[in-house]
Design a protein around this motif. Sequence first.
Motif, short mmCIF file in Angstrom:
data_model
loop_
_atom_site.label_atom_id
_atom_site.label_comp_id
_atom_site.label_asym_id
_atom_site.label_seq_id
_atom_site.Cartn_x
_atom_site.Cartn_y
_atom_site.Cartn_z
N ASP A 161 -9.66 21.46 9.78
CA ASP A 161 -9.12 20.94 11.04
C ASP A 161 -7.58 20.89 10.98
OD1 ASP A 161 -9.00 19.92 13.58
OD2 ASP A 161 -9.49 17.86 12.99
N LEU A 162 -6.97 22.04 10.70
CA LEU A 162 -5.53 22.08 10.46
C LEU A 162 -4.70 21.67 11.68
CD1 LEU A 162 -5.18 25.33 8.31
CD2 LEU A 162 -5.37 22.95 7.56
N GLY A 163 -5.27 21.88 12.88
CA GLY A 163 -4.54 21.48 14.08
C GLY A 163 -4.26 20.00 14.12
N ARG A 164 -5.14 19.22 13.55
CA ARG A 164 -4.96 17.76 13.50
C ARG A 164 -3.70 17.38 12.73
NH1 ARG A 164 -8.79 14.13 9.57
NH2 ARG A 164 -7.58 12.18 9.65
N PHE A 165 -3.33 18.21 11.74
CA PHE A 165 -2.18 17.90 10.90
C PHE A 165 -0.93 18.71 11.26
CE2 PHE A 165 -6.05 17.60 8.17
CZ PHE A 165 -6.09 16.22 8.06
N GLY A 166 -1.03 19.49 12.31
CA GLY A 166 0.11 20.32 12.67
C GLY A 166 0.34 21.45 11.69
N LEU A 167 -0.75 21.92 11.07
CA LEU A 167 -0.63 22.93 10.01
C LEU A 167 -1.25 24.28 10.38
CD1 LEU A 167 -1.36 20.63 6.95
CD2 LEU A 167 0.74 21.96 7.32
N MET B 160 1.34 17.82 4.50
CA MET B 160 1.68 19.03 3.77
C MET B 160 0.43 19.61 3.15
SD MET B 160 4.01 19.63 0.43
CE MET B 160 2.59 19.14 -0.53
N ALA B 161 0.23 20.92 3.33
CA ALA B 161 -0.92 21.61 2.75
C ALA B 161 -0.53 22.20 1.41
CB ALA B 161 -1.39 22.71 3.69
N ALA B 162 -1.35 21.95 0.40
CA ALA B 162 -1.15 22.51 -0.94
C ALA B 162 -2.50 22.68 -1.59
CB ALA B 162 -0.25 21.61 -1.78
N GLY B 163 -2.81 23.88 -2.05
CA GLY B 163 -4.11 24.12 -2.66
C GLY B 163 -5.22 23.93 -1.65
N ASP B 164 -6.20 23.12 -2.00
CA ASP B 164 -7.37 22.90 -1.13
C ASP B 164 -7.28 21.61 -0.35
OD1 ASP B 164 -8.56 25.26 -2.09
OD2 ASP B 164 -9.41 24.20 -3.82
N HIS B 165 -6.10 21.00 -0.30
CA HIS B 165 -5.99 19.68 0.33
C HIS B 165 -4.75 19.59 1.22
CE1 HIS B 165 -8.55 18.85 -3.23
NE2 HIS B 165 -9.16 18.01 -2.40
N PHE C 192 3.79 14.90 11.54
CA PHE C 192 4.04 13.59 10.95
C PHE C 192 2.95 12.61 11.35
CE2 PHE C 192 8.05 15.72 10.91
CZ PHE C 192 8.68 15.29 9.76
N ALA C 193 2.61 11.73 10.42
CA ALA C 193 1.65 10.66 10.72
C ALA C 193 2.36 9.60 11.55
CB ALA C 193 1.11 10.06 9.43
#
Length: 292
Positions: free
Chosen positions: A101-107, A135-140, A126-127
């Motif tokens: 759900d990357l849209g939720r995080f602006g990613l 920030m996306a890194a690896g699987d999280h 931003f939260a």
Amino acid sequence: MTMTHHARLNLIMVATIGSLLLFLYFKPQSQGNPEYSIASNSAETVQSVHIVRPQQEITLKRLNDHWYLTTPLHARANEEKIRRILEILQAKSQQRFPLTDLGRFGLERPNVLLTIDDSQFGFGGFAPTTNQQYMAAGDHVYLIAPRYALALPGSVNDLIDSKLLSPGEIPVKFELPHFAAEFHHPNWRVTLQRSDHAVTEAALKDWIQLWQTSSAAELILVSQLGADFVETGMLKISLQDGRQIDLKILHNAVSIVLVRADEEIGYQFPLDTGRHLLDPATLAQAEAEAES
């Protein structure tokens, strides 16, 4: 004097509050909120950094233990700014989410992508409650302080080392058309001087230091130098490690630009500073006038 009941209660309250504050201050951190490491890389072993923004791409490489820009131009990089970028490798987060759900995080379309060797970091929105950044890194997806994104350059010029010489570039000889000096342990000596003003040992020492510490007032891409600049000569600097730096000297009405042949940028200085760099006699004269 006998203490009243009211005063005794106040004293008990003050002691209780003081004890509570001491307990909170020295209380061990709760283990209920674990900290997650963002990356496993070590800053000391990193060899490349790649930064991608919309319509901008910057690549840096570590060569012989020094950082250089390789895209979109070749130039020495500011080592301190690279160190700040690499601080993200030590970042930790108390919140971690699955990479869904990357849209939720602006990613879905990250604001900026940072790749350090083989590790990629995508910076999103931003939260609203904590003002931390996703920030996306690896699987999280992690929540981190916004300072890590702020350490990334807004333009390529922000990463260029504005000093003429890096700390590892130790000069042993300067050659100009009208002046030359060479280091003979333990002192510098003038080997050519076509000027009415003699250069003292003290002035020569100050001149060498000026070269080792001067930072350009502005950095200009060679391709963007205006037609008002006129090339007036060359300057050669021999280094302790055997290398040689060649610089073109360009003038206009208000400034002097020095262009290193091994780079694609010009180092622009105000006219007075530029003249001092090109002639130690003018530096000695300026110091004498300041003292009088």
